[in-house]
Design an enzyme around this catalytic site. Sequence first.
Site, PDB file in Angstrom:
ATOM      1  CE  LYS A 154      -3.906   0.171   2.361  1.00  0.00           C
ATOM      2  NZ  LYS A 154      -5.016   0.212   1.386  1.00  0.00           N
TER       3      LYS A 154
HETATM    4  N1  PMP Z   1      -7.193  -3.505  -2.960  1.00  0.00           N
HETATM    5  C1  PMP Z   1      -6.839  -2.222  -2.773  1.00  0.00           C
HETATM    6  C2  PMP Z   1      -6.239  -1.488  -3.910  1.00  0.00           C
HETATM    7  C3  PMP Z   1      -7.048  -1.603  -1.522  1.00  0.00           C
HETATM    8  O1  PMP Z   1      -6.689  -0.322  -1.345  1.00  0.00           O
HETATM    9  C4  PMP Z   1      -7.652  -2.320  -0.484  1.00  0.00           C
HETATM   10  C5  PMP Z   1      -7.909  -1.661   0.844  1.00  0.00           C
HETATM   11  N2  PMP Z   1      -6.843  -1.813   1.713  1.00  0.00           N
HETATM   12  C6  PMP Z   1      -8.007  -3.661  -0.719  1.00  0.00           C
HETATM   13  C7  PMP Z   1      -7.762  -4.218  -1.968  1.00  0.00           C
HETATM   14  C8  PMP Z   1      -8.618  -4.502   0.355  1.00  0.00           C
HETATM   15  O2  PMP Z   1      -7.667  -4.794   1.356  1.00  0.00           O
HETATM   16  P1  PMP Z   1      -8.103  -5.042   2.851  1.00  0.00           P
HETATM   17  O3  PMP Z   1      -9.157  -6.069   2.823  1.00  0.00           O
HETATM   18  O4  PMP Z   1      -6.856  -5.498   3.524  1.00  0.00           O
HETATM   19  O5  PMP Z   1      -8.589  -3.733   3.374  1.00  0.00           O
END
Ligand code: PMP
Length: 308
Positions: A154
Amino acid sequence: MPSFAFLKGQFVPLEDAKIGIMTHALHYGTAVFEGIRGNWNEEAREVYLFRLEEHYQRLISGARILKMQPDYTVSRLCEITQELGRKSGLKEDIYIRPLAYKSTEGMGVRLHELEDDLLVFVIPWGAYLDMESARCCISTWRRPADNTIPPAIKIAGTYVNNAFTKTEAIENGFDEGIMLTPDGYVAEGSGENIFIIKNGKLITPPIYNSILAGITRDTVITLAKAELGVETEERPITRVELYQADECFLTGTAAHVTPVSEIDSYRLKSDGVGLFTARIRKLYFDIIRGKHPGYMKWCTPVYGNKTT
Ligand code: PMP
């Protein structure tokens, strides 16, 4: 209600948490972040932080790729977050934003020979994709390849790609955009992973298809197997398969489990909330609010039932 942040090793009121205009991360996107939810349980009068450790593990491993050396262990970060939650005193759904960032105030595109810091703040936050089922479009923006900017981390700068996608979708009258991989397979939404159901099979793109390994994605895969006896197929999905899906849903910390009713001009067979999606969504919502005894290991209480 007082709001606090953790910045440069200290708890400070949110309005005093400031960084300088020359901060490296502001100019070059050299930061990694997390989004963590705290979910309010009215009966227990408690806020449960969902899969807190896993979020911090992902943050620390991403920070290392950006050549940061965070001063904190995962368990210390969990404690800091609980303390922030208590100080803020919020008795509702909350969102926690940790950010590990290059804090040097100076110019020069690079990752090395820079200082870093780790900040965290907490805000009240309710629903994100606030609709019974979402209308999605295929984005004209593609997800970057792993050797362009790794989408598995991220990284703050990467999110301009996601922002293009989200704004394009909204401006064209949709709720969310689905990005394809550089070679045209389905990747993910601007802030969510994606699942389809076809002929009773639960399918989601694999990690190597330019996606973030979502914690909600992992939660759904785990629950589908353990509670519903359904194995998830992790394999590339084509655009047409998406249009032909019986059901489709998005998963993410912000978006929870959001059913998809329509993609581009195609209405899915489920035409709203599909049966499987409804079952997994019900389980998920019980679990994140600490209402399922079998999954309390994923729920870290903010208050420890003392001060509420
Ligand atoms: N894909 C992206 C691009 C995201 O920003 C997120 C949010 N964090 C997710 C998938 C989902 O990840 P998570 O379930 O860990 O929040």
